[in-house]
Design a protein around this motif. Structure first.
Motif, PDB file in Angstrom:
ATOM      1  N   HIS A  36       0.735   3.850  -6.140  1.00 17.65           N
ATOM      2  CA  HIS A  36       0.770   4.343  -4.752  1.00 17.65           C
ATOM      3  C   HIS A  36       1.849   5.430  -4.609  1.00 17.65           C
ATOM      4  N   ASP A 151      -9.668   3.728  -8.265  1.00 20.69           N
ATOM      5  CA  ASP A 151     -10.871   3.305  -7.535  1.00 20.69           C
ATOM      6  C   ASP A 151     -11.815   4.499  -7.528  1.00 20.69           C
ATOM      7  N   LEU A 177      -2.155   5.467 -12.680  1.00 16.19           N
ATOM      8  CA  LEU A 177      -0.851   5.144 -13.259  1.00 16.19           C
ATOM      9  C   LEU A 177      -0.913   3.773 -13.920  1.00 16.19           C
ATOM     10  N   MET A 185      -1.791  -0.121 -12.891  1.00 16.90           N
ATOM     11  CA  MET A 185      -1.005  -0.736 -11.812  1.00 16.90           C
ATOM     12  C   MET A 185      -1.951  -1.099 -10.675  1.00 16.90           C
TER      13      MET A 185
HETATM   14  P1  AMP Z   1      -4.965   0.197  -2.426  1.00 14.77           P
HETATM   15  O1  AMP Z   1      -3.687  -0.140  -1.740  1.00 14.77           O
HETATM   16  O2  AMP Z   1      -5.240  -0.656  -3.625  1.00 14.77           O
HETATM   17  O3  AMP Z   1      -6.128   0.275  -1.469  1.00 14.77           O
HETATM   18  O4  AMP Z   1      -4.781   1.653  -3.009  1.00 14.77           O
HETATM   19  C1  AMP Z   1      -4.418   2.736  -2.196  1.00 14.77           C
HETATM   20  C2  AMP Z   1      -4.624   4.010  -2.973  1.00 14.77           C
HETATM   21  O5  AMP Z   1      -3.803   4.000  -4.137  1.00 14.77           O
HETATM   22  C3  AMP Z   1      -6.083   4.172  -3.441  1.00 14.77           C
HETATM   23  O6  AMP Z   1      -6.453   5.534  -3.311  1.00 14.77           O
HETATM   24  C4  AMP Z   1      -6.000   3.746  -4.877  1.00 14.77           C
HETATM   25  O7  AMP Z   1      -6.992   4.322  -5.701  1.00 14.77           O
HETATM   26  C5  AMP Z   1      -4.621   4.248  -5.265  1.00 14.77           C
HETATM   27  N1  AMP Z   1      -4.127   3.510  -6.427  1.00 14.77           N
HETATM   28  C6  AMP Z   1      -4.076   2.164  -6.591  1.00 14.77           C
HETATM   29  N2  AMP Z   1      -3.626   1.853  -7.832  1.00 14.77           N
HETATM   30  C7  AMP Z   1      -3.397   3.033  -8.467  1.00 14.77           C
HETATM   31  C8  AMP Z   1      -2.927   3.383  -9.772  1.00 14.77           C
HETATM   32  N3  AMP Z   1      -2.614   2.475 -10.678  1.00 14.77           N
HETATM   33  N4  AMP Z   1      -2.816   4.705 -10.070  1.00 14.77           N
HETATM   34  C9  AMP Z   1      -3.146   5.658  -9.159  1.00 14.77           C
HETATM   35  N5  AMP Z   1      -3.597   5.384  -7.912  1.00 14.77           N
HETATM   36  C10 AMP Z   1      -3.719   4.091  -7.565  1.00 14.77           C
END
Ligand code: AMP
Length: 281
Positions: A36, A151, A177, A185
């Motif tokens: 994030h 995602d 990442l 992550m």
């Molecule tokens: P989430 O809180 O899981 O809904 O993720 C919020 C945003 O962060 C989404 O656009 C995810 O794709 C991105 N995100 C989550 N994990 C990662 C990661 N490991 N590397 C890059 N972006 C991420």
């Protein structure tokens, strides 16, 4: 850093942003981690102000236990964002603030993208994603919004959503990442035991093996190889493995030189569902 917990006060604050100032937006469900933060840093580098929303969206969960157990760490999230020392506005709304009386999702047709992979296994998931992303983009009205390739299907669907709804925003995809072990992550990693955390690296290792063998191996053989790797690791339950066309997200049966492919995995470590993906060519 400023925090808004109500849509009205956020909209009011954003209305005083000068016309020539750029607003970046990073929507999240909180339990923030390095992935994030990499999105927020990229957004800070390209904009004057960055809005980070933290909202666990109920309409995108098809499983009530998963929603109930989704990690929520608002204090840690706020301190991580504060440490960036940037022009960050945090938006932490309540469900009632975004959904009024009816906590339900709009039905979307994303041209078939919604019927593949996550769409098959999490019924209604992308209706929930489309509904909340549309609501948030209409509130924040950013110039650019940042989404992770973690995602990947969601990223493609959000691009389709802004095209369908003609929303004036640029959607930027950001690389995945990973931790030291290669595990992508994820907020859900917080729910893994130390043993599961170690075992979950099979997901990354398998994707890497598929990428390394992609040129020389048929898709049928790669599918068999992945099934075998997961059979060797009974603590990790494979939900699906797919090699899909990056644009259509349709399952690839054989390789076509002109197309770009990506490998996708969803697997359970105990009750915790993990997803990951990797470009192949
Ligand atoms: P989430 O809180 O899981 O809904 O993720 C919020 C945003 O962060 C989404 O656009 C995810 O794709 C991105 N995100 C989550 N994990 C990662 C990661 N490991 N590397 C890059 N972006 C991420």
């Amino acid at each position: 850093m400023v925090i808004h917990s109500q849509k009205e006060t956020l909209v009011q604050a954003l209305s005083s942003v000068a016309k020539n100032e750029k607003i970046g937006f990073v929507p999240t469900m909180g339990a923030l981690h390095g992935g994030h933060i990499s999105l927020v840093k990229k957004a800070l580098g390209e904009n004057d102000i960055v809005v980070v929303s933290i909202f666990v969206n109920p309409t995108q969960f098809n499983n009530t236990a998963d929603l109930a157990k989704y990690p929520r760490t608002p204090e840690e999230d706020i301190s991580l964002l504060k440490n960036l020392n940037g022009a960050v506005i945090v938006f932490l709304p309540e469900v009632s603030d975004l959904y009024d009386d009816s906590v339900s999702a709009k039905k979307y047709n994303f041209g078939g993208l919604e019927n593949e992979m996550e769409g098959k296994h999490r019924k209604g998931h992308f209706d929930g994603v489309g509904t909340i992303v549309s609501k948030l983009l209409r509130i924040v009205k950013p110039n650019t919004a940042y989404f992770g390739e973690k995602d990947f299907q969601q990223l493609q669907i959000v691009k389709k959503l802004v095209a369908i709804e003609k929303l004036p925003v640029k959607i930027v995809g950001c690389p995945i990442l990973r931790g030291k072990s290669g595990l992508a992550m994820s907020s859900r990693n917080k729910r893994l035991s130390a043993k599961q955390f170690k075992e979950a690296t099979i997901i990354y290792k398998t994707l890497k093996e598929v990428r390394d063998k992609f040129r020389s191996t048929s898709i049928t053989d790669l599918n068999a190889l992945v099934a075998e790797r997961f059979l060797q690791n009974p603590n990790l339950n494979l939900e699906y493995f797919e090699i899909a066309n990056e644009e259509t997200l349709k399952t690839a049966k054989r390789k076509n030189k002109a197309s770009k492919y990506r490998a996708f995995i969803a697997a359970f470590a105990g009750e915790v569902r993990l997803i990951d993906n990797m470009p192949l060519n």
